[in-house]
Scaffold this motif. Structure first.
Motif: not given
Length: 253
Positions: A60-63, A68-73
């Motif tokens: 999420s944006k909190f990450a 962490f800049s990616a949306e998924e991994a």
């Protein structure tokens, strides 16, 4: 590596998973659930597949506070080590300890009841910017296989705000269906085995066979075998090695 994490690795990744044609659909449903949790709760959501030894991470944006800049991994591990390295070591030890107890608890209850339980842990983390962040970590197992193996786990990391209404316990197991809070230091399943069963299991752990145990404890072989089957049934296991692993993790030995 931490002893409790080693036990978790051994317990979770060595389960006997059989082929299941419907599993791919269930996995996709679980991914959608994990993605939604991340968006709705502004959390880092991690879905771990014990069969594949793989995790799907949704940021999420909190990450961004953790860099962490990616949306998924997708990672080939059930451990989100890039994040775990930022957790305070003592908090990490507590997290692994209660998760091992949680897994041991789940092995003793029917698979249809497992989703009623979750773990909540309070963690301190230090992201790259050096500012300490308080986190609420939740763990729940959201799917089991036909063979009762614990398959999919969902972890949620969420920032704790300073207001008192956001207080988070240090480490507890909760039955969501009843509202019962199970203190990790007073888990009821520590009394799951009788003193005689613990005695026999401890001898089994050290390599004694039923005939040797019967002579050592002045019991008939039939009685020893009956205790042995009761131990396996209570711990929901099929062999001595797994029984010892689960019992040790639950504090029964």
């Amino acid at each position: 590596m931490n002893k409790n994490r080693d036990l978790l690795n051994s317990s979770l990744l060595t389960q006997s998973f059989d082929a299941d044609l419907s599993r791919e659909d269930q996995l996709e449903d679980a991914k959608r659930i994990a993605r939604q949790y991340s968006r709705l709760e502004n959390s880092i959501s991690i879905l771990s597949d014990m069969n594949a030894g793989r995790s799907y991470i949704y940021y999420s944006k909190f990450a961004q506070e953790f860099g962490f800049s990616a949306e998924e991994a997708v990672i080939d591990s059930i451990w989100e080590d890039e994040l775990l390295r930022m957790i305070h070591p003592e908090d990490l030890q507590r997290k692994y300890r209660i998760e091992l107890q949680f897994f041991s608890l789940l092995k003793t209850i029917p698979k249809e009841e497992r989703m009623n339980y979750e773990v909540i842990t309070k963690l301190s983390a230090q992201p790259p910017n050096g500012e300490t962040i308080q986190l609420q970590h939740r763990l729940l197992y959201i799917n089991s296989t036909v063979q009762s193996c614990v398959w999919l786990a969902l972890c949620l990391y969420k920032k704790i705000h300073s207001h008192p209404i956001f207080n988070t316990p240090e480490a507890v197991i909760i039955n969501k269906s009843t509202g019962e809070v199970i203190d990790c230091n007073q888990l009821w399943f520590k009394d799951l085995l009788s003193s005689r069963e613990k005695e026999i299991l401890n001898l089994m752990k050290h390599g004694y066979r039923s005939k040797e145990i019967s002579g050592k404890l002045s019991l008939s072989v039939h009685t020893v075998n009956r205790h042995r089957q009761n131990i396996f049934h209570k711990l929901n296991v099929n062999n001595v090695m797994e029984a010892c692993r689960i019992a040790s993790g639950a504090g029964l030995l």
